[in-house]
Design an enzyme around this catalytic site. Structure first.
Site, PDB file in Angstrom:
ATOM      1  N   ASP A   1      27.827  47.419  35.729  1.00  0.00           N
ATOM      2  CA  ASP A   1      28.069  46.435  35.399  1.00  0.00           C
ATOM      3  C   ASP A   1      26.979  45.181  34.542  1.00  0.00           C
ATOM      4  OD1 ASP A   1      26.034  47.445  37.156  1.00  0.00           O
ATOM      5  OD2 ASP A   1      26.302  45.413  38.471  1.00  0.00           O
TER       6      ASP A   1
ATOM      7  N   ASP B   1      24.204  49.247  30.878  1.00  0.00           N
ATOM      8  CA  ASP B   1      24.362  49.981  30.923  1.00  0.00           C
ATOM      9  C   ASP B   1      25.059  49.630  29.940  1.00  0.00           C
ATOM     10  OD1 ASP B   1      24.566  50.756  33.524  1.00  0.00           O
ATOM     11  OD2 ASP B   1      25.684  49.036  33.985  1.00  0.00           O
TER      12      ASP B   1
ATOM     13  N   ASP C   1      27.566  53.421  37.367  1.00  0.00           N
ATOM     14  CA  ASP C   1      26.224  53.093  37.558  1.00  0.00           C
ATOM     15  C   ASP C   1      26.226  53.305  39.141  1.00  0.00           C
ATOM     16  OD1 ASP C   1      23.702  51.743  37.689  1.00  0.00           O
ATOM     17  OD2 ASP C   1      24.655  49.822  37.222  1.00  0.00           O
TER      18      ASP C   1
END
Length: 1370
Positions: free
Chosen positions: A1078, A1082, A689
């Site tokens: 994080d 996700d 990410d």
């Protein structure tokens, strides 16, 4: 105590007028801070679904009621987003048969049985022709990214279930609905068995009476299919009834075989099924057999209870079945994976009630009456206690399960064998080690269960409205339909999944989503409540409904009420049916990794077992030939099996992993799935990410660009960047410039989703930075005088608390004629990732006018062109946007409009563009260095973000993810094609242009550069809409999709489900995929990846195998290095234990030839003093500090492993045979005496024991692998020290006199000094030859074999595709 709060409500009946006030409650919808995918921070498009896993979802639509005129319509406006969910749509079961065949591992059922069986799911949709069955698929591209939608934001409407007042007459269903069977028959059943026989153990509850109690619904189906959508798991259910003679035979067999039959049936339960029962219909079964697609088999007894209530009281009935709602006399159910599954007589299958909802909940007037005590007791029978209660096995149960494992049964059998053979000391030591191992395992298992129970089990007091009174009950007493008080000061977390009926609150959902940004919740309105049944039947909640849904276990930051009633909520799910329960269930039942190393290890053990059987046959034949007694023959022959397959062999798989986990813990990296450590050593691609992972969490405002008219011209242009704070008087003197500056200020002040809690602002970090830039303050105090006057002037309902903003000083005033300069935020249109924007309706604090209503919108610059008037854009719009995005800045666009029509599609059209806000997002300290090391190791790196594609490309180049000399191509849909609907030549709709030079193009069909000057130095940057378009609309062009997946380094504007899908698509190309993120957006990708790494402290991070408390991607390097070291260590230990077994097997086989054996203490010395410490300490080596390009092998039975192993065994055997033959020619040779083990003293025994001691050490030193995956062996000091001590001790044993007490203990005989020297020389020669052979010669043999007989090409699809494309290019 909660009982002391809101005393004025305690113990009194609530009047209907109170209900009416609540029904008129406005649905001002706060922006859900977790939805800011537009800003692509850690918070993005995550409204937690009604399930814990992020499976593929169906689309949903929003209602848009006609608005009335007047000021109050602001508050009553429906949040009509005018979009269809950017999610995935469930497909019918027929579409997934091929996929099921590929992934299933059914043994009890056949694939045809599963595919042809009647099926059900935990997510049943409204459309009977489109069930959510055992696979899912995406919406079409047009559903989610259709041109009309993108450009006009057209509104879709959802059909509301027809609910008339008669439906809820007297709290019952419509009178026209027939009872079960005939009225007379059902009445007879209820009356006849309502007395003494209505007990759970009544003989009438026997399965054989099924047809009597269900005459109109005969049970016919013998098996069915069941799909758990949350876990993406298919399993079959088959019905069986007890057979008395089979059960008697089964227990007799177990007893007569002294438990051997019991163990066999325990380890292979599918054979036990045939020995205990007969197939029968599901409704008539005494027990059911459940087999998952993973091959896991369970046998579960059914429970039967008297019920005599309607079917709809515990199972969801579709609209088409509402007239078929019989009274069910007997409740048939079972529990599987903490999920209660009930039998439906109308459908003749078992179904879950995890998404059950009562139709009366659609009527807010009635639902606030709560439940009576009788209704509560009935539902308590169905739904059970509101507890996520993990069943804790007793120590004795855990011990029995552990001891009856095949590994320990083998240990016990070996110990019994050694005791029978008089190996008392050796048997006692192995027994002691086994007991210690079992105790350690029990302690760790118990700790894990206690930790999970502490995480899951919550119990406290809540205030409940029951029997028309408030009463304090335990949270475990809640059932669906209960009404409880949310504003109780003692309530800090939500006890269950519920719907907010009154008031508003701010909650922290990090426990579920991993996102710490608080979320605003508002009470549900009647229009939304009408869709409540469909919400529960859909696979994902709509945004509007989700903003009223409260998740079990989430923390209450603030709750409040604005009228006479307390803030209260309706209980809809309890226990394991809640979202938290699903999360805990996913932890209890994780999917197996399917890593090849673990599969091969058991094949290898099976291969060694075959060798042991050969040795058994050879030894038996030899002993019979020698005329030994049958006892000795049996004991010696069985003993050789324990030598070839040593009990310690399976344990060697975990030694390296245990050390790797310990080292990772020291680096603040924690793992909940130890088997994933070795998988980390085989990663082919690593996805990251962006925001919060590669870049810092926080954003800093670089400045703002105001769009204002040029002098004496209608054209507009951007002003210079204002970098310190917004100074209106410094932006220009013209009237128009000042007007636009004031509007931009108002936009910065109001267009956000911040909330004030205890004078602190909470919300999205980007919103906070933006608001901080204005130097204004925000108030939500309902007692504020200005707010009270505003409420009175505009008749704002008491249920609402608008936010009020005012300047901190007199610097940034938007109206110098108004002393207060207050601005009131009245209404929010939520941010949705598809629209990539949010809006607010605000009003300056002017009590004399109700006409000055503004709508302010902020969003991605790309979408502003579709909703703003063209003449309001400055001439240098694209140039400035291009500049900032190419340099890695995040750009947010602002716009404004005066409004009178308050539907969202009207508010967000023909806006006036105001300017840009420029945010700066810096790389994290370790990002550049970590990516450089990954690139040097040629490990593919991908960025997967929700941010703008150009910003992502810029960050990619800055971080080193994209090389500076690489061309980057970005796709776009051709504007001519979009307008005409005609495809371009070649059937494509896409144009691939180079970022910095749009004249350079890719061939749209092959994705190869059209320019001959570009070879392989290019990559792709794909957006979410293009990603989905290629997978959906171009799915027949497999080569194009594969090229896109293999050539893309940037995936931008990706939704959570698209991230999840990307991981799965890469895995289909045989990539071993890692994902590091994080935030909540996700979680799906983290769970789907082979190695998921969460940079989060939130509880939801347990969904990822790895969690790092140091929020840098350097942890990825640590995991890969430790994974490689652990994998190599596992191979080394496995090979060492194999060689140790082979050495001892050769020794014992030679001695068996003469009827002799090793002594008790000789075995003890070899197994406990020599091999066990060596096996442990050789795993101590730390990983090599640098990543090597080539990955370690994970194939345990490959020629690369087996050929050197066989060569080493032959070499070791040759040396032993030579020493044995040489000793026989010496004059001092003492021939062994065939027979018992009491007298094994012989020269054969002594020389083979003395020499083999050195061979065990040689094998360990040679197999102690160093670089490139582990540090050099000399850095492993414990191993070096242990090997040195072993050599010294073995030499000492060689030199000591045979008549010494140690010599007598080890049953040694005297050998000459020359023989001792010969043994030492052979040791040195054996070590040299084995080292040279293992590192050079034997590896060459393996390469020759592979070249001649091995598989051509790689087993991994992506490697073969890459080679094919390279050959084509050449």
């Amino acid at each position: 105590m909660s009982s002391h709060s809101n005393e004025n409500f305690s113990g009194r009946r609530r009047s209907s007028s109170i209900h009416r006030a609540s029904v008129s409650s406005s649905n001002i919808n706060y922006v859900d801070e977790n939805d800011h995918e537009m800003f692509s921070g850690a918070a993005s498009e995550v409204v937690p679904s009604s399930i814990s896993s992020f499976h593929h979802h169906s689309h949903y639509r929003m209602r848009s009621p006609r608005l009335s005129n007047g000021t109050e319509e602001i508050f009553m406006a429906e949040d009509d987003t005018g979009f269809e969910s950017n999610e995935l749509r469930p497909a019918s079961s027929n579409a997934s048969s091929v996929d099921l065949q590929e992934r299933s591992n059914f043994k009890f059922f056949t694939i045809d049985q599963i595919q042809n069986a009647q099926g059900t799911s935990t997510m049943e949709g409204n459309n009977p022709n489109e069930p959510v069955d055992y696979d899912t698929n995406w919406n079409s591209y047009h559903d989610d990214y259709g041109n009309d939608f993108v450009r006009s934001g057209s509104t879709s409407r959802l059909r509301t279930p027809s609910i008339s007042s008669s439906t809820f007459t007297n709290g019952k269903r419509h009178a026209g609905i027939e009872d079960y069977g005939s009225h007379d028959n059902s009445s007879l059943i209820r009356n006849r068995y309502s007395g003494a026989d209505a007990r759970s153990n009544s003989p009438l509850l026997d399965a054989s009476n099924h047809e009597y109690f269900f005459p109109d619904f005969p049970a016919k189906l013998h098996y069915q299919r069941f799909y758990i959508a949350e876990e993406d798991l298919v399993f079959g259910i088959a019905g069986y009834q007890n057979c008395k003679w089979k059960i008697i035979l089964y227990y007799s067999l177990c007893i007569l075989s002294f438990g051997i039959a019991y163990l066999f049936f325990r380890w292979f339960p599918r054979y036990r099924i045939k020995c205990m029962g007969n197939k029968t219909a599901l409704g008539k079964a005494d027990w059911v057999v459940i087999e998952t697609e993973l091959g896991e088999l369970s046998i579960i007894n059914l429970t039967r209870q008297w019920y005599n209530k309607r079917l709809s009281n515990y199972l969801t009935i579709s609209i088409s079945q509402q007239e078929d709602d019989p009274v069910v006399p007997i409740l048939i159910s079972f529990e599987y994976r903490y999920r209660r599954i009930y039998y439906s007589p109308t459908e003749d299958i078992f179904k879950t009630n995890s998404n059950w909802a009562e139709e009366s909940w659609c009527d807010l007037e009635r639902v606030k009456d709560g439940l009576t005590q009788d209704s509560h007791d009935d539902r308590l029978l169905i739904f059970g206690l509101n507890l996520i209660d993990i069943k804790e096995k007793s120590v004795s149960q855990l011990a029995v399960d552990e001891v009856l494992h095949p590994f320990y049964i083998f240990q016990i059998s070996s110990i019994i064998l050694w005791l029978c053979d008089d190996y008392y000391y050796y048997a006692a030591c192995i027994f002691l080690i086994s007991v210690i191992s079992i105790i350690q395992t029990l302690v760790e298992t118990k700790k894990t269960l206690i930790r999970l129970r502490d995480l899951s089990r919550i119990k406290f007091d809540v205030r409940v409205w029951r029997n028309d009174f408030w009463k304090v009950v335990s949270s475990e007493d809640l059932v669906p339909g209960d009404i409880y008080e949310v504003s109780d000061p003692s309530l800090s977390i939500f006890p269950c999944d519920s719907v907010l009926l009154n008031g508003d609150c701010i909650v922290n959902e990090s426990m579920l989503t991993g996102e710490s940004v608080p979320v605003s919740k508002v009470s549900i309105d009647q229009d939304t409540a009408l869709n409540l049944i469909e919400e529960f039947r859909s696979t994902k909640f709509s945004t509007t409904f989700a903003k009223s849904f409260l998740y079990s276990g989430t923390k209450i930051v603030r709750s409040r009420t604005t009228n006479e009633e307390p803030a209260m909520a309706l209980v809809v799910k309890t226990g394991f049916n809640t979202t938290k329960g699903a999360l805990i269930r996913s932890m209890l039942f994780p999917k197996p990794t399917g890593f090849k190393f673990y599969e091969d290890s058991f094949k290898y053990i099976g291969f060694m077992t075959l060798i042991a059987v050969v040795g058994f046959v050879f030894s038996t034949y030899n002993f019979i030939k020698m005329g030994l007694g049958y006892k000795i023959i049996i004991l010696r022959a069985l003993d050789i099996i324990t030598i070839v397959v040593p009990p310690a062999l399976p344990a060697t798989l975990t030694i390296g992993t245990s050390f790797a986990l310990a080292r990772l813990r020291k680096k603040q990296v924690f793992c909940i799935a130890p088997t994933r450590v070795n998988v980390g050593g085989k990663l082919d691609v690593m996805c990251f990410d962006k925001t919060g992972t590669l870049t810092e969490d926080g954003l800093d405002i670089l400045g703002i660009h105001l769009s204002a008219p040029l002098n004496n011209s209608n054209a507009s242009s951007f002003h210079d960047l204002a970098t310190i704070s917004l100074k209106l008087n410094e932006l220009g003197n013209s009237k128009e410039t000042i007007r636009k500056a004031k509007n931009l200020l108002m936009s910065l002040v109001t267009c956000h989703s911040l909330k004030a809690v205890n004078e602190d602002l909470i919300g999205d970090p980007l919103d906070f930075k933006m608001f901080e830039f204005t130097n204004w303050r925000l108030f939500e105090d309902s007692n504020d005088m200005h707010l009270a006057n505003f409420r009175k002037a505009f008749k704002i309902p008491e249920t609402l608390t608008p936010s009020i903003m005012k300047p901190h000083d007199n610097q940034n005033l938007f109206d110098h004629n108004d002393d207060s300069n207050y601005i009131v935020q009245l209404r929010e249109f939520d941010f949705v990732s598809q629209l990539r924007r949010m809006s607010v309706i605000v009003k300056p604090y002017n009590l004399e006018s109700d006409d000055d209503l503004y709508v302010f919108t902020k969003g991605a610059p790309e979408v502003m062109k579709d909703i703003c008037a063209p003449q309001t854009f400055p001439s240098n719009y694209n140039e400035l946007l291009h500049y900032y995005t190419h340099n890695g800045y995040r750009v947010i666009a602002k716009s404004v409009k005066f409004v009178s029509e308050l539907r969202r599609e009207e508010c967000e059209s023909f806006l006036e563009f105001l300017g840009f806000i420029i945010f700066e997002n810096k790389l994290k300290k370790e990002t550049k260095k970590s990516l450089a090391e990954l690139n040097q190791a040629q490990l593919r790196v991908i960025m997967c973000t929700g941010d703008n594609v150009l910003t992502a490309v810029s960050v990619g180049k800055e971080s080193g993810l994209i090389e500076q000399d690489h061309y980057v191509f970005v796709p776009s849909f051709d504007t001519i094609e979009l307008a005409t609907g005609d495809a371009l030549p070649g059937g494509t709709r896409l144009i691939w242009e180079e970022v910095d030079n749009p004249s350079i193009l890719l061939d749209p069909n092959t994705l190869k550069p059209t320019s001959t000057s570009i070879n392989s130095n290019y990559c792709l940057a794909v957006t979410g809409d293009v990603f989905k378009y290629l997978l959906m609309e171009r799915n027949a062009d497999e080569s194009l999709i594969n090229m896109m997946l293999m050539q893309t380094k940037i995936f931008a504007r990706m939704s959570p489900d698209e991230k999840h899908e990307l991981v799965e698509q890469l895995q289909k190309l045989d990539y071993t995929v890692g994902f590091c993120g994080d935030g909540a957006n996700d979680c799906g990708a983290l769970k789907a990846a082979d190695v998921g790494i969460s940079l989060s402290e939130a509880e939801a991070s347990v969904a990822a195998p790895f969690t790092s408390r140091i929020f840098e991607i350097s942890c990825v390097l640590d995991i890969i290095k430790e994974g490689r070291a652990s994998l190599v260590t596992s191979f080394s230990c496995f090979q060492y234990i194999s060689l140790y077994s082979a050495i001892q097997f050769v020794t014992v086989s030679i001695l068996y030839k003469r009827g002799s054996n090793l002594g008790d203490f000789q075995f003890l010395y070899i197994d406990l003093f020599l091999t066990l410490p060596i096996a442990v300490f050789m795993s101590w080596s730390e990983p090599f500090p640098k990543l090597f390009v080539k990955r370690p092998t994970a194939n345990l039975i490959s020629p690369k492993i087996l050929i050197p192993l066989v060569c080493n065994i032959l070499l070791l055997m040759a040396f032993q045979i030579f020493i044995w033959l040489f000793a026989q020619s010496e004059p001092w040779y003492i021939k062994p005496v065939p027979g018992g083990d009491d007298a094994v003293d012989s020269t054969d025994n002594t020389v083979l024991f003395e020499f083999s001691n050195y061979q065990y050490i040689i094998a360990a030193v040679v197999l102690a692998v160093g670089p490139p995956y582990r540090k050099p062996v000399f850095t492993n000091l414990p191993f070096i020290l242990n090997a040195t001590v072993d050599i010294l001790v073995s030499t000492a044993l060689l030199l000591i006199p045979a008549k010494s007490w140690i010599g007598k203990l080890l049953q040694l005989t005297e050998i000459s000094t020359d023989m001792k020297a010969m043994i030492v020389m052979m040791f040195i020669l054996n070590a040299a030859l084995m080292d040279i052979g293992y590192k050079k010669v034997f590896i060459m043999f393996a390469k020759v074999y592979k070249r001649q007989f091995g598989r051509k090409g790689s087993k991994k699809l992506f490697k073969n595709l890459k080679k094919e494309w390279e050959d084509i290019t050449v």
